[in-house]
Design an enzyme around this catalytic site. Structure first.
Site, mmCIF file in Angstrom:
data_model
loop_
_atom_site.group_PDB
_atom_site.id
_atom_site.type_symbol
_atom_site.label_atom_id
_atom_site.label_comp_id
_atom_site.label_asym_id
_atom_site.label_seq_id
_atom_site.Cartn_x
_atom_site.Cartn_y
_atom_site.Cartn_z
ATOM 1 N N CYS A 46 -4.564 -3.096 3.200
ATOM 2 C CA CYS A 46 -5.460 -1.904 4.011
ATOM 3 C C CYS A 46 -5.268 -2.354 5.262
ATOM 4 C CB CYS A 46 -6.706 -1.903 3.254
ATOM 5 S SG CYS A 46 -7.867 -0.594 4.339
ATOM 6 N N GLY A 47 -4.555 -1.305 6.074
ATOM 7 C CA GLY A 47 -4.479 -1.469 7.724
ATOM 8 C C GLY A 47 -5.679 -1.429 8.074
ATOM 9 N N THR A 48 -6.445 -0.252 7.901
ATOM 10 C CA THR A 48 -7.706 -0.479 8.792
ATOM 11 C C THR A 48 -8.633 -1.528 8.304
ATOM 12 O OG1 THR A 48 -8.684 0.969 6.971
ATOM 13 C CG2 THR A 48 -7.739 2.302 9.000
ATOM 14 N N GLY A 49 -8.748 -1.850 7.101
ATOM 15 C CA GLY A 49 -9.376 -2.956 6.587
ATOM 16 C C GLY A 49 -9.058 -4.087 7.018
ATOM 17 N N GLU A 86 -10.587 -0.151 -1.808
ATOM 18 C CA GLU A 86 -10.716 1.224 -0.935
ATOM 19 C C GLU A 86 -11.291 2.234 -1.745
ATOM 20 O OE1 GLU A 86 -7.336 2.503 1.429
ATOM 21 O OE2 GLU A 86 -5.778 0.645 0.485
ATOM 22 N N ASN A 106 0.881 -1.251 -0.182
ATOM 23 C CA ASN A 106 -0.013 -0.092 0.177
ATOM 24 C C ASN A 106 1.164 1.127 -0.185
ATOM 25 O OD1 ASN A 106 -2.784 0.904 2.296
ATOM 26 N ND2 ASN A 106 -2.362 1.472 0.005
ATOM 27 N N CYS A 144 -5.791 6.085 8.005
ATOM 28 C CA CYS A 144 -5.290 4.669 6.962
ATOM 29 C C CYS A 144 -3.970 3.980 7.917
ATOM 30 C CB CYS A 144 -4.432 5.409 5.744
ATOM 31 S SG CYS A 144 -3.597 3.881 4.953
ATOM 32 N N GLY A 145 -4.285 2.869 8.180
ATOM 33 C CA GLY A 145 -3.441 2.010 8.973
ATOM 34 C C GLY A 145 -1.981 1.880 8.307
ATOM 35 N N ASN A 146 -1.914 1.346 7.167
ATOM 36 C CA ASN A 146 -0.548 1.513 6.499
ATOM 37 C C ASN A 146 0.370 2.395 6.439
ATOM 38 O OD1 ASN A 146 -0.664 -1.238 5.981
ATOM 39 N ND2 ASN A 146 -2.117 -0.934 4.271
ATOM 40 N N ASN A 184 -15.527 1.183 2.427
ATOM 41 C CA ASN A 184 -14.325 0.389 2.157
ATOM 42 C C ASN A 184 -14.732 -1.077 1.937
ATOM 43 O OD1 ASN A 184 -11.756 2.350 2.131
ATOM 44 N ND2 ASN A 184 -13.036 2.629 3.899
ATOM 45 N N ASN A 210 -12.948 5.046 9.804
ATOM 46 C CA ASN A 210 -13.364 5.094 8.603
ATOM 47 C C ASN A 210 -14.261 3.534 8.190
ATOM 48 O OD1 ASN A 210 -11.269 2.945 8.337
ATOM 49 N ND2 ASN A 210 -10.403 3.873 6.462
ATOM 50 N N HIS A 252 -16.108 0.356 6.845
ATOM 51 C CA HIS A 252 -15.801 -0.947 6.205
ATOM 52 C C HIS A 252 -16.998 -2.116 6.120
ATOM 53 C CE1 HIS A 252 -11.429 -0.255 5.983
ATOM 54 N NE2 HIS A 252 -11.465 0.492 7.076
#
Length: 278
Positions: free
Chosen positions: A223-226, A214, A13, A73-75, A196, A163, A165
């Site tokens: 995707c970190g949050t995903g 995303e 990412n 965004c986690g990443n 997402n 965010n 998902h």
């Protein structure tokens, strides 16, 4: 007006990071679209501005490749943490980042003095339908509920990690045409702020294969949050333990939904190159 940048990725990412302490961008939306273009720009899933914060160590603003601004965004959180540390903007290894989703706390982990990974406290998952948001569920949790797209019915579990998902579990990931279904789910009428989309195949109670569409960026390699939302969804559906490896197109992340209700994400952060955008 040009600016200096650094290109980073977290499990594939990828992001263009700009030091807002020294560089100036006048139009974030227009610049993000141009910079993220993989044929005529630098190429990235997002443009990220790192700047001073009155409530944390740094402020992080994230603009998707379509110019829209993301809450979190986690990443890129892992990438920003390593960036500010290695570029001597801080001596801290535990950092607080201000985002549109609140304060996020990454920690740089070393092993025998060598960088190993970044672990991020992603906070508590939001499970109320009204807060994710998803229309038609009030404050109820959305676990294994039906959603119809092109006459095909899916079972979705929805989670917000700052965010929104929508997680859909499948038996065989290879049968999912993400290019086709992803954009339709992103703008489905059930999701007033778009969403997402994650498709997840359970390999075993500690291993999930996941792919993501995303919001504002399309298919990305990770995707970190995903990944966090997918692990939470898997636990809510009694499919895995509370800690698992998420196998993504670009690499693996370790996700844990701890007893304190916080979700922790651990994974890589790697600089690719730096330069000047003219």
């Amino acid at each position: 007006m040009g600016f200096n940048f650094t290109k980073w990725h977290g499990a594939g990412n990828d992001f263009v990071l700009v030091n807002g302490f020294t560089e100036t961008i006048l139009d974030f939306e227009k610049t993000a679209i141009a910079v993220c273009n993989r044929n005529f720009g630098i190429g990235a899933d997002g443009l990220v501005i790192i700047s001073p914060s009155e409530i944390a160590d740094f402020k992080m603003r994230i603009f998707n490749s379509d110019g829209s601004e993301a809450e979190m965004c986690g990443n890129v959180t892992r990438c920003v943490a390593r960036y500010v540390y290695e570029n001597k903007l801080t001596e801290k290894t535990k950092i607080e980042l201000e985002t549109k989703a609140g304060i996020i706390r990454p920690e740089i982990i070393f092993e025998n003095g060598i960088f190993n990974q970044v672990k991020v406290d992603m906070g508590e998952p939001i499970l109320s339908g009204a807060l994710i948001p998803v229309i038609g569920f009030g404050n109820n949790r959305i676990i294994n509920e039906k959603i119809l797209v092109d006459t095909i019915e899916y079972n979705m579990t929805c989670v917000s990690m700052g965010n929104p998902h929508c997680v859909i579990f499948v038996d065989d990931m290879k049968k999912i045409n993400l290019n086709s279904i992803g954009p339709k789910l992103e703008v489905h009428k059930s999701f007033p702020k778009k969403i997402n989309v994650e498709f997840a195949e359970i390999k075993n109670e500690h291993h999930i294969r996941m792919r993501v569409w995303e919001r504002g960026a399309g298919i990305t390699l990770a995707c970190g949050t995903g990944s966090c939302a997918t692990l939470v969804a898997a636990v809510l559906n009694n499919k895995t333990e509370r800690k698992a490896t998420l196998e993504l197109d670009g690499g693996n992340l370790i996700i844990e939904w701890a007893d304190n209700n916080h979700v922790y994400m651990s994974g890589p952060a790697q600089e690719v190159f730096h330069g000047v955008y003219l």
